[in-house]
Design a protein around this motif. Structure first.
Motif, short mmCIF file in Angstrom:
data_model
loop_
_atom_site.label_atom_id
_atom_site.label_comp_id
_atom_site.label_asym_id
_atom_site.label_seq_id
_atom_site.Cartn_x
_atom_site.Cartn_y
_atom_site.Cartn_z
N GLU A 4 0.82 -1.22 0.00
CA GLU A 4 0.00 0.00 0.00
C GLU A 4 0.85 1.27 0.00
OE1 GLU A 4 -2.76 0.09 3.21
OE2 GLU A 4 -3.60 -1.88 2.73
N LEU A 5 1.92 1.27 0.79
CA LEU A 5 2.70 2.49 1.02
C LEU A 5 3.98 2.54 0.21
CD1 LEU A 5 2.26 2.59 4.91
CD2 LEU A 5 0.89 3.77 3.19
N ASN A 6 4.26 1.47 -0.54
CA ASN A 6 5.49 1.38 -1.34
C ASN A 6 6.74 1.58 -0.48
OD1 ASN A 6 6.67 0.88 -3.90
ND2 ASN A 6 7.15 3.04 -4.14
N THR A 7 6.66 1.09 0.74
CA THR A 7 7.78 1.16 1.68
C THR A 7 8.61 -0.12 1.53
OG1 THR A 7 6.56 2.50 3.27
CG2 THR A 7 8.42 1.25 4.12
N ALA A 8 9.91 0.02 1.29
CA ALA A 8 10.77 -1.15 1.20
C ALA A 8 10.79 -1.88 2.54
CB ALA A 8 12.19 -0.73 0.81
N LEU A 9 10.84 -3.20 2.49
CA LEU A 9 10.78 -4.02 3.69
C LEU A 9 11.94 -4.98 3.72
CD1 LEU A 9 9.29 -5.10 6.21
CD2 LEU A 9 7.87 -6.48 4.67
N LEU A 10 12.76 -4.88 4.76
CA LEU A 10 13.88 -5.80 4.97
C LEU A 10 13.63 -6.56 6.27
CD1 LEU A 10 16.72 -6.95 4.48
CD2 LEU A 10 17.65 -4.93 5.62
N ILE A 11 13.47 -7.87 6.14
CA ILE A 11 13.23 -8.71 7.31
C ILE A 11 14.44 -9.61 7.54
CG2 ILE A 11 11.89 -10.67 8.17
CD1 ILE A 11 9.41 -9.47 7.12
N VAL A 12 14.92 -9.63 8.77
CA VAL A 12 15.96 -10.57 9.18
C VAL A 12 15.25 -11.68 9.96
CG1 VAL A 12 17.85 -10.87 10.80
CG2 VAL A 12 17.87 -8.94 9.24
N THR A 13 15.44 -12.93 9.54
CA THR A 13 14.71 -14.03 10.15
C THR A 13 15.45 -15.34 9.97
OG1 THR A 13 12.55 -15.16 10.21
CG2 THR A 13 13.35 -14.46 8.04
N HIS A 14 15.12 -16.31 10.81
CA HIS A 14 15.59 -17.68 10.60
C HIS A 14 14.45 -18.54 10.08
CE1 HIS A 14 13.72 -17.96 14.62
NE2 HIS A 14 13.48 -19.21 14.28
N ASP A 15 13.26 -17.94 9.89
CA ASP A 15 12.07 -18.67 9.46
C ASP A 15 12.02 -18.72 7.93
OD1 ASP A 15 9.47 -19.54 8.84
OD2 ASP A 15 8.63 -18.63 10.65
N LEU A 16 12.38 -19.86 7.38
CA LEU A 16 12.44 -20.02 5.92
C LEU A 16 11.06 -19.91 5.29
CD1 LEU A 16 15.01 -22.96 5.64
CD2 LEU A 16 15.43 -20.50 5.37
N ARG A 17 10.02 -20.28 6.03
CA ARG A 17 8.65 -20.21 5.49
C ARG A 17 8.24 -18.76 5.24
NH1 ARG A 17 3.73 -19.41 7.68
NH2 ARG A 17 4.67 -19.20 9.74
N LEU A 18 8.57 -17.87 6.19
CA LEU A 18 8.26 -16.46 6.00
C LEU A 18 9.14 -15.85 4.91
CD1 LEU A 18 7.82 -15.06 9.63
CD2 LEU A 18 6.07 -15.92 8.08
N ALA A 19 10.41 -16.22 4.93
CA ALA A 19 11.35 -15.66 3.94
C ALA A 19 10.93 -15.99 2.52
CB ALA A 19 12.76 -16.19 4.21
N ALA A 20 10.34 -17.17 2.33
CA ALA A 20 9.94 -17.61 0.99
C ALA A 20 8.83 -16.74 0.40
CB ALA A 20 9.50 -19.06 1.03
N ARG A 21 8.16 -15.95 1.24
CA ARG A 21 7.07 -15.11 0.76
C ARG A 21 7.54 -13.70 0.38
NH1 ARG A 21 2.45 -15.89 5.15
NH2 ARG A 21 1.31 -14.59 3.67
N MET A 22 8.82 -13.47 0.50
CA MET A 22 9.38 -12.17 0.12
C MET A 22 9.80 -12.20 -1.35
SD MET A 22 9.18 -10.68 3.12
CE MET A 22 10.37 -9.35 3.37
N ASP A 23 10.13 -11.03 -1.89
CA ASP A 23 10.56 -10.96 -3.29
C ASP A 23 11.89 -11.67 -3.49
OD1 ASP A 23 8.34 -9.40 -3.97
OD2 ASP A 23 9.39 -7.53 -3.49
N ARG A 24 12.80 -11.48 -2.53
CA ARG A 24 14.12 -12.10 -2.60
C ARG A 24 14.54 -12.60 -1.23
NH1 ARG A 24 18.85 -8.89 -3.93
NH2 ARG A 24 17.80 -6.98 -3.24
N GLN A 25 15.39 -13.61 -1.23
CA GLN A 25 15.96 -14.12 0.02
C GLN A 25 17.47 -14.20 -0.14
OE1 GLN A 25 13.82 -16.96 -1.55
NE2 GLN A 25 12.26 -15.37 -1.33
#
Length: 231
Positions: free
Chosen positions: A196-217
């Motif tokens: 909605e806001l076109n805000t870039a999102l950087l997530i640091v995680t060990h959860d591969l399931r969540l990471a897989a839903r991002m544009d890049r890992q």
């Protein structure tokens, strides 16, 4: 050709800690960029240096070598005052633990970044109210963190991260302290607001399931960032 604005960039980023005669290299010569509106996950095992990297990108720590650029400003080499001002203007943060101020209401916590800027209080409260309504907490404006569930606290933290309309949000294990249902709700909200806001999102995680839903890992392995999708 991708013409989206480059929001955050690391070039030849290295970090080494020295304790006496012992030198520990956390990572070496890391290069990466985050574009406007992009969703990027950095994945790594516990102790791999994910949080250290996030602190460098946020300007909360200085690299041993290399640089971080935020909206093309040489972020890592600014003095602390200028770095703090740039961070407050263009970055939002969501942590595993919400870090809400316990003595303040949800509304007051969300307005805090604008209070620090000495923004108009009435306008700040109006914007905070809109964001809290957007994250489903319009009925919890006056509640303190102790009166909210874990998922509700994290949604307040998300609203606080967005109040400055930042160019990017940095999230460190943002659902790691929540039960599965609350984690799913918060993560879905992150993705919706990113779009909605076109805000870039950087997530640091060990959860591969969540990471897989991002544009890049990107995977932090032995001090290096590895894009496993690259051939």
């Amino acid at each position: 050709m991708n013409n989206r604005q480059r929001v955050l960039c690391a070039q030849n980023l290295s970090k080494t800690y020295q304790e006496g005669d012992i030198e520990t290299q956390v990572f070496k010569k890391i290069d990466f960029e985050l574009l406007a509106g992009e969703k990027l996950a950095i994945v790594g095992a516990s102790g791999s240096g994910k949080s250290t990297l996030l602190h460098l990108l946020a300007g909360l720590d200085k690299p041993t070598s290399g640089q971080v650029q935020l909206l093309d400003a040489d972020f890592s080499n600014l003095n602390e005052s200028k770095r703090g001002k740039l961070r407050n203007t263009h970055m939002g943060f969501v942590y595993q633990f919400h870090h809400l101020l316990p003595e303040f209401s949800a509304l007051d916590n969300v307005t805090m970044p604008l209070r620090i800027r000495r923004s108009n209080l009435a306008q700040a409260e109006e914007r905070a109210t809109q964001l809290l309504q957007r994250v489903g907490l319009g009925h919890r404006l006056k509640h303190k963190p102790s009166e909210l569930s874990g998922g509700e606290r994290q949604r307040v933290a998300l609203a606080r991260a967005l109040i400055t309309e930042p160019a990017c949000i940095l999230a460190d294990e943002p659902t790691g302290n929540l039960d599965q249902h609350s984690a799913e709700q918060v993560f879905e909200l992150l993705l919706e607001l990113n779009q909605e806001l076109n805000t870039a999102l950087l997530i640091v995680t060990h959860d591969l399931r969540l990471a897989a839903r991002m544009d890049r890992q990107l995977h932090l392995i032995d001090g290096c960032l590895v894009d496993k999708n690259e051939k």
